[in-house]
Scaffold this motif. Structure first.
Motif, PDB file in Angstrom:
ATOM      1  N   GLU A 102      10.656  -6.102  -9.284  1.00  0.00           N
ATOM      2  CA  GLU A 102       9.314  -6.380  -8.594  1.00  0.00           C
ATOM      3  C   GLU A 102       9.696  -7.292  -7.178  1.00  0.00           C
ATOM      4  O   GLU A 102       9.028  -7.235  -6.389  1.00  0.00           O
ATOM      5  N   ALA A 103      10.582  -8.227  -7.370  1.00  0.00           N
ATOM      6  CA  ALA A 103      10.846  -9.148  -6.073  1.00  0.00           C
ATOM      7  C   ALA A 103      11.557  -8.031  -5.247  1.00  0.00           C
ATOM      8  O   ALA A 103      11.010  -8.387  -3.969  1.00  0.00           O
ATOM      9  N   ASP A 104      12.476  -7.431  -5.337  1.00  0.00           N
ATOM     10  CA  ASP A 104      13.275  -6.604  -4.583  1.00  0.00           C
ATOM     11  C   ASP A 104      11.925  -5.559  -3.829  1.00  0.00           C
ATOM     12  O   ASP A 104      12.026  -5.297  -2.639  1.00  0.00           O
ATOM     13  N   TRP A 105      11.256  -4.843  -4.792  1.00  0.00           N
ATOM     14  CA  TRP A 105      10.233  -3.939  -4.306  1.00  0.00           C
ATOM     15  C   TRP A 105       9.144  -4.511  -3.189  1.00  0.00           C
ATOM     16  O   TRP A 105       8.818  -4.008  -2.412  1.00  0.00           O
ATOM     17  N   LYS A 106       8.755  -5.780  -3.577  1.00  0.00           N
ATOM     18  CA  LYS A 106       8.039  -6.550  -2.718  1.00  0.00           C
ATOM     19  C   LYS A 106       8.485  -7.244  -1.556  1.00  0.00           C
ATOM     20  O   LYS A 106       7.803  -7.903  -0.741  1.00  0.00           O
ATOM     21  N   ASP A 107       9.950  -7.340  -1.328  1.00  0.00           N
ATOM     22  CA  ASP A 107      10.360  -8.094  -0.505  1.00  0.00           C
ATOM     23  C   ASP A 107      10.299  -7.451   0.788  1.00  0.00           C
ATOM     24  O   ASP A 107      10.431  -6.245   0.948  1.00  0.00           O
ATOM     25  N   PRO A 108       9.930  -8.083   1.958  1.00  0.00           N
ATOM     26  CA  PRO A 108       9.539  -7.554   3.264  1.00  0.00           C
ATOM     27  C   PRO A 108      10.772  -6.869   3.749  1.00  0.00           C
ATOM     28  O   PRO A 108      10.746  -5.885   4.522  1.00  0.00           O
ATOM     29  N   ALA A 109      12.055  -7.265   3.207  1.00  0.00           N
ATOM     30  CA  ALA A 109      13.251  -6.698   3.800  1.00  0.00           C
ATOM     31  C   ALA A 109      13.222  -5.519   3.287  1.00  0.00           C
ATOM     32  O   ALA A 109      13.764  -4.344   4.112  1.00  0.00           O
ATOM     33  N   THR A 110      12.841  -4.967   2.150  1.00  0.00           N
ATOM     34  CA  THR A 110      12.858  -3.813   1.511  1.00  0.00           C
ATOM     35  C   THR A 110      12.321  -2.770   2.554  1.00  0.00           C
ATOM     36  O   THR A 110      12.336  -1.360   2.628  1.00  0.00           O
ATOM     37  N   ALA A 111      10.873  -3.116   2.873  1.00  0.00           N
ATOM     38  CA  ALA A 111       9.903  -2.448   3.783  1.00  0.00           C
ATOM     39  C   ALA A 111      10.548  -2.175   5.108  1.00  0.00           C
ATOM     40  O   ALA A 111      10.538  -1.087   5.807  1.00  0.00           O
ATOM     41  N   LYS A 112      11.305  -3.212   5.504  1.00  0.00           N
ATOM     42  CA  LYS A 112      11.900  -2.946   6.947  1.00  0.00           C
ATOM     43  C   LYS A 112      12.932  -2.022   6.915  1.00  0.00           C
ATOM     44  O   LYS A 112      13.305  -1.218   7.689  1.00  0.00           O
ATOM     45  N   ARG A 113      13.639  -2.136   5.611  1.00  0.00           N
ATOM     46  CA  ARG A 113      14.691  -0.937   5.309  1.00  0.00           C
ATOM     47  C   ARG A 113      14.513   0.346   5.463  1.00  0.00           C
ATOM     48  O   ARG A 113      14.846   1.443   6.021  1.00  0.00           O
ATOM     49  N   VAL A 114      13.412   0.658   4.797  1.00  0.00           N
ATOM     50  CA  VAL A 114      12.601   1.862   4.817  1.00  0.00           C
ATOM     51  C   VAL A 114      12.102   2.289   6.126  1.00  0.00           C
ATOM     52  O   VAL A 114      12.324   3.656   6.535  1.00  0.00           O
ATOM     53  N   GLU A 115      11.351   1.498   6.739  1.00  0.00           N
ATOM     54  CA  GLU A 115      10.908   1.698   8.205  1.00  0.00           C
ATOM     55  C   GLU A 115      11.962   1.880   9.096  1.00  0.00           C
ATOM     56  O   GLU A 115      11.833   2.699  10.021  1.00  0.00           O
ATOM     57  N   LYS A 116      13.099   1.269   8.835  1.00  0.00           N
ATOM     58  CA  LYS A 116      14.252   1.626   9.913  1.00  0.00           C
ATOM     59  C   LYS A 116      14.892   3.055   9.747  1.00  0.00           C
ATOM     60  O   LYS A 116      15.136   3.641  10.793  1.00  0.00           O
ATOM     61  N   ASP A 117      14.879   3.635   8.563  1.00  0.00           N
ATOM     62  CA  ASP A 117      15.205   5.025   8.419  1.00  0.00           C
ATOM     63  C   ASP A 117      14.202   5.932   9.222  1.00  0.00           C
ATOM     64  O   ASP A 117      14.535   6.741   9.722  1.00  0.00           O
ATOM     65  N   ARG A 118      12.846   5.348   8.915  1.00  0.00           N
ATOM     66  CA  ARG A 118      12.094   6.159   9.688  1.00  0.00           C
ATOM     67  C   ARG A 118      11.823   6.103  11.108  1.00  0.00           C
ATOM     68  O   ARG A 118      11.896   7.335  11.617  1.00  0.00           O
ATOM     69  N   GLN A 119      12.261   5.059  11.746  1.00  0.00           N
ATOM     70  CA  GLN A 119      12.239   4.911  13.081  1.00  0.00           C
ATOM     71  C   GLN A 119      13.639   5.740  13.534  1.00  0.00           C
ATOM     72  O   GLN A 119      13.579   6.305  14.704  1.00  0.00           O
TER      73      GLN A 119
END
Length: 225
Positions: A170-187
């Motif tokens: 839960e903590a990792d899923w909601k961590d802003p760093a996780t969203a940033k990691r996914v977005e980095k791939d997309r970018q």
């Protein structure tokens, strides 16, 4: 060869043709706009290796010699990605130890649960369960994909089924760093001219894939070099 195996192989042979037909439905206007004119990884110059595969990119399979690398930009809610999934799994098995397969996230903004699913896979990776969660997403996609309601609780259920530490998940899923990691791939995908999913690169080039045979031929051509 058993009758069931023959049927399975016949189905796999047509999957990528289906992918081609579905691909247009999974293009994103934003990707097209941001990557307008981009031809990175086409039949000409190869895509920059430093952008195509980052040090933290997820390798589903690794070749010892590093001679051939297949990179897939994918959306876990994309129907054509799900159609390609069994083909990719078969190729991973067939080319085990000879070809590196890399997974990059590319959630399509119009897919309500795509980014949430990508973050769930990324969170599972923190507990060594990336591949299990990635496979779970495709195996169950028909039950949660293409819907305009959040499937947060569905993905929590997957984490429990995989035996994850739920507090950490839960903590990792909601961590802003996780969203940033996914977005980095997309970018990175946008930088490389990715306009829809799945998009495959083989040694930096985007082959014209219409069938499983095309996919294998492109891999074999690189192995032969």
């Amino acid at each position: 060869m058993t009758k069931n195996l023959k049927i399975s192989l016949a189905l796999v042979a047509v999957v990528l043709a289906v992918v081609g037909a579905l691909l247009a439905a999974n293009r994103t206007p934003k990707a097209s706009a941001d990557a307008s004119g981009g031809t990175a990884g086409g039949q000409g110059e190869a895509a920059p290796a430093s952008v195509l595969v980052r040090p933290d990119s997820h390798r589903l399979s690794t070749a010892k010699d590093g001679k051939v690398t297949v990179v897939e930009f994918l959306d876990l809610e994309c129907e054509s990605c799900r159609a390609a999934f069994p083909v990719v799994e078969q190729l991973r098995e067939e080319y085990e130890g000879r070809v590196t397969f890399v997974m990059r996230y590319f959630p399509i903004p119009s897919h309500k649960n795509a980014e949430l699913a990508a973050r769930a896979v990324e969170a599972a990776s923190k507990q060594g369960k990336l591949e299990a969660m990635y496979q779970k997403m495709y195996q169950t996609q028909e039950s949660w994909g293409d819907q305009q309601v959040s499937h947060e609780e569905t993905f929590r259920g997957f984490a429990r089924e995989l035996g994850l530490d739920m507090k950490k998940f839960e903590a990792d899923w909601k961590d802003p760093a996780t969203a940033k990691r996914v977005e980095k791939d997309r970018q990175d995908g946008l930088t490389l001219g990715v306009q829809g999913t799945p998009t495959f690169f083989i040694n930096g080039h985007r082959p014209q894939i219409q069938s499983e045979q095309d996919f294998k031929a492109a891999i074999e051509a690189e192995l032969a070099k």
